[in-house]
Design a protein around this motif. Structure first.
Motif, PDB file in Angstrom:
ATOM      1  N   ASP A  14      30.909  48.992  16.704  1.00 48.62           N
ATOM      2  CA  ASP A  14      29.464  48.816  16.651  1.00 48.62           C
ATOM      3  C   ASP A  14      28.702  50.127  16.507  1.00 48.62           C
ATOM      4  OD1 ASP A  14      29.884  46.129  16.998  1.00 48.62           O
ATOM      5  OD2 ASP A  14      29.693  46.246  19.176  1.00 48.62           O
ATOM      6  N   TYR A  15      29.379  51.224  16.537  1.00 49.10           N
ATOM      7  CA  TYR A  15      28.706  52.517  16.520  1.00 49.10           C
ATOM      8  C   TYR A  15      29.340  53.405  15.456  1.00 49.10           C
ATOM      9  CZ  TYR A  15      26.375  56.634  18.253  1.00 49.10           C
ATOM     10  OH  TYR A  15      25.595  57.742  18.351  1.00 49.10           O
ATOM     11  N   PRO A  16      28.542  53.972  14.577  1.00 49.78           N
ATOM     12  CA  PRO A  16      29.118  54.733  13.474  1.00 49.78           C
ATOM     13  C   PRO A  16      29.772  56.046  13.886  1.00 49.78           C
ATOM     14  CG  PRO A  16      26.738  54.951  13.467  1.00 49.78           C
ATOM     15  CD  PRO A  16      27.084  53.957  14.535  1.00 49.78           C
ATOM     16  N   GLY A  17      29.384  56.620  15.000  1.00 48.43           N
ATOM     17  CA  GLY A  17      29.973  57.874  15.448  1.00 48.43           C
ATOM     18  C   GLY A  17      29.394  59.076  14.735  1.00 48.43           C
ATOM     19  N   TYR A  18      29.819  60.237  15.198  1.00 47.80           N
ATOM     20  CA  TYR A  18      29.343  61.492  14.640  1.00 47.80           C
ATOM     21  C   TYR A  18      30.412  62.089  13.738  1.00 47.80           C
ATOM     22  CZ  TYR A  18      25.891  61.160  18.359  1.00 47.80           C
ATOM     23  OH  TYR A  18      24.893  60.731  19.187  1.00 47.80           O
ATOM     24  N   THR A  19      29.979  62.686  12.645  1.00 46.75           N
ATOM     25  CA  THR A  19      30.924  63.365  11.764  1.00 46.75           C
ATOM     26  C   THR A  19      31.491  64.582  12.482  1.00 46.75           C
ATOM     27  OG1 THR A  19      29.224  64.795  10.840  1.00 46.75           O
ATOM     28  CG2 THR A  19      29.648  62.700   9.692  1.00 46.75           C
ATOM     29  N   ARG A  22      28.876  67.358  12.720  1.00 43.11           N
ATOM     30  CA  ARG A  22      27.845  67.108  13.741  1.00 43.11           C
ATOM     31  C   ARG A  22      28.436  67.228  15.139  1.00 43.11           C
ATOM     32  NH1 ARG A  22      23.500  67.868  16.041  1.00 43.11           N
ATOM     33  NH2 ARG A  22      22.437  66.116  16.964  1.00 43.11           N
ATOM     34  N   ALA A  23      29.665  66.732  15.315  1.00 43.40           N
ATOM     35  CA  ALA A  23      30.331  66.812  16.619  1.00 43.40           C
ATOM     36  C   ALA A  23      30.539  68.267  17.032  1.00 43.40           C
ATOM     37  CB  ALA A  23      31.664  66.075  16.580  1.00 43.40           C
ATOM     38  N   THR A  24      30.959  69.114  16.104  1.00 37.87           N
ATOM     39  CA  THR A  24      31.165  70.524  16.449  1.00 37.87           C
ATOM     40  C   THR A  24      29.840  71.193  16.788  1.00 37.87           C
ATOM     41  OG1 THR A  24      31.131  71.189  14.116  1.00 37.87           O
ATOM     42  CG2 THR A  24      33.290  70.797  15.111  1.00 37.87           C
ATOM     43  N   GLU A  25      28.777  70.818  16.087  1.00 37.11           N
ATOM     44  CA  GLU A  25      27.447  71.344  16.416  1.00 37.11           C
ATOM     45  C   GLU A  25      27.044  70.956  17.833  1.00 37.11           C
ATOM     46  OE1 GLU A  25      24.069  70.292  13.957  1.00 37.11           O
ATOM     47  OE2 GLU A  25      25.232  70.786  12.171  1.00 37.11           O
ATOM     48  N   MET A  26      27.228  69.688  18.170  1.00 39.23           N
ATOM     49  CA  MET A  26      26.827  69.192  19.481  1.00 39.23           C
ATOM     50  C   MET A  26      27.625  69.844  20.601  1.00 39.23           C
ATOM     51  SD  MET A  26      26.267  65.193  18.554  1.00 39.23           S
ATOM     52  CE  MET A  26      25.687  64.710  20.174  1.00 39.23           C
ATOM     53  N   LEU A  27      28.907  70.113  20.344  1.00 29.94           N
ATOM     54  CA  LEU A  27      29.758  70.736  21.359  1.00 29.94           C
ATOM     55  C   LEU A  27      29.664  72.251  21.355  1.00 29.94           C
ATOM     56  CD1 LEU A  27      33.018  68.618  21.011  1.00 29.94           C
ATOM     57  CD2 LEU A  27      31.360  68.540  22.877  1.00 29.94           C
ATOM     58  N   GLY A  28      29.102  72.809  20.290  1.00 29.18           N
ATOM     59  CA  GLY A  28      29.041  74.258  20.176  1.00 29.18           C
ATOM     60  C   GLY A  28      30.429  74.857  20.030  1.00 29.18           C
ATOM     61  N   THR A  29      31.246  74.212  19.221  1.00 31.44           N
ATOM     62  CA  THR A  29      32.630  74.636  19.060  1.00 31.44           C
ATOM     63  C   THR A  29      33.017  74.610  17.586  1.00 31.44           C
ATOM     64  OG1 THR A  29      34.851  74.294  19.940  1.00 31.44           O
ATOM     65  CG2 THR A  29      33.602  72.315  19.423  1.00 31.44           C
ATOM     66  N   THR A  30      34.291  74.672  17.309  1.00 29.55           N
ATOM     67  CA  THR A  30      34.778  74.704  15.929  1.00 29.55           C
ATOM     68  C   THR A  30      35.550  73.429  15.597  1.00 29.55           C
ATOM     69  OG1 THR A  30      36.882  75.699  16.551  1.00 29.55           O
ATOM     70  CG2 THR A  30      35.052  77.209  16.071  1.00 29.55           C
ATOM     71  N   GLN A  31      35.758  73.222  14.307  1.00 27.39           N
ATOM     72  CA  GLN A  31      36.569  72.080  13.888  1.00 27.39           C
ATOM     73  C   GLN A  31      38.005  72.225  14.396  1.00 27.39           C
ATOM     74  OE1 GLN A  31      36.231  71.413   9.669  1.00 27.39           O
ATOM     75  NE2 GLN A  31      34.045  70.936   9.793  1.00 27.39           N
ATOM     76  N   HIS A  52      36.843  59.729   6.638  1.00 28.05           N
ATOM     77  CA  HIS A  52      36.359  60.882   7.374  1.00 28.05           C
ATOM     78  C   HIS A  52      36.447  60.644   8.872  1.00 28.05           C
ATOM     79  CE1 HIS A  52      34.926  62.612   3.656  1.00 28.05           C
ATOM     80  NE2 HIS A  52      34.379  61.440   3.369  1.00 28.05           N
ATOM     81  N   ARG A  53      36.701  61.719   9.620  1.00 25.52           N
ATOM     82  CA  ARG A  53      36.753  61.603  11.077  1.00 25.52           C
ATOM     83  C   ARG A  53      35.364  61.343  11.640  1.00 25.52           C
ATOM     84  NH1 ARG A  53      40.291  66.154  10.223  1.00 25.52           N
ATOM     85  NH2 ARG A  53      42.385  65.651  10.946  1.00 25.52           N
ATOM     86  N   ARG A  54      35.319  60.485  12.648  1.00 23.59           N
ATOM     87  CA  ARG A  54      34.083  60.189  13.362  1.00 23.59           C
ATOM     88  C   ARG A  54      34.396  60.176  14.846  1.00 23.59           C
ATOM     89  NH1 ARG A  54      29.516  59.985  10.348  1.00 23.59           N
ATOM     90  NH2 ARG A  54      29.753  58.905   8.401  1.00 23.59           N
TER      91      ARG A  54
END
Length: 112
Positions: A14-19, A22-31, A52-54
């Motif tokens: 039910d939830y598309p998730g973050y790319t 975007r996930a790395t931005e939110m965590l302040g980390t790297t792929q 694509h990963r979500r």
């Protein structure tokens, strides 16, 4: 269920998730960090139709906890194992509390 439950989990369908970006931005980390936590089997990314990963918000919360431990000097694999154990403990405590509440409500009341 389409909304967060008390632990912040989301139904992945039910939830598309973050790319990953975007996930790395939110965590302040790297792929590379997200790939490493995936390799350590902490989180398994969802896949979009294009492959694509979500990542769900729940997965990002778990990854953020691992990031805290890594920032404190814990090796990434150990940090992932710690977080897995914390999540299992949290789940066990939740289940225990539910069983206790059910047992309390099932107790017969004595009339005097």
């Amino acid at each position: 269920m389409t909304a967060d439950d008390s632990y912040g989990r989301l139904d992945d369908d039910d939830y598309p998730g973050y790319t990953m970006g975007r996930a790395t931005e939110m965590l302040g980390t790297t792929q590379g960090f997200l790939r490493a936590v995936g390799e350590a089997r902490l989180i398994t990314p969802l896949r979009s139709e294009g492959g694509h990963r979500r990542y769900s918000r729940y997965q990002l919360r778990i990854a953020a906890r691992a990031r805290e431990l890594v920032d404190q000097g814990t090796p990434i694999e150990a940090a992932c194992r710690i977080v897995i154990l914390e999540v299992q403990l949290e789940e066990a405590q939740r289940i225990n509390a539910e069983h206790r509440r059910a047992a309390e409500s099932a107790k017969p009341t004595t009339a005097a």
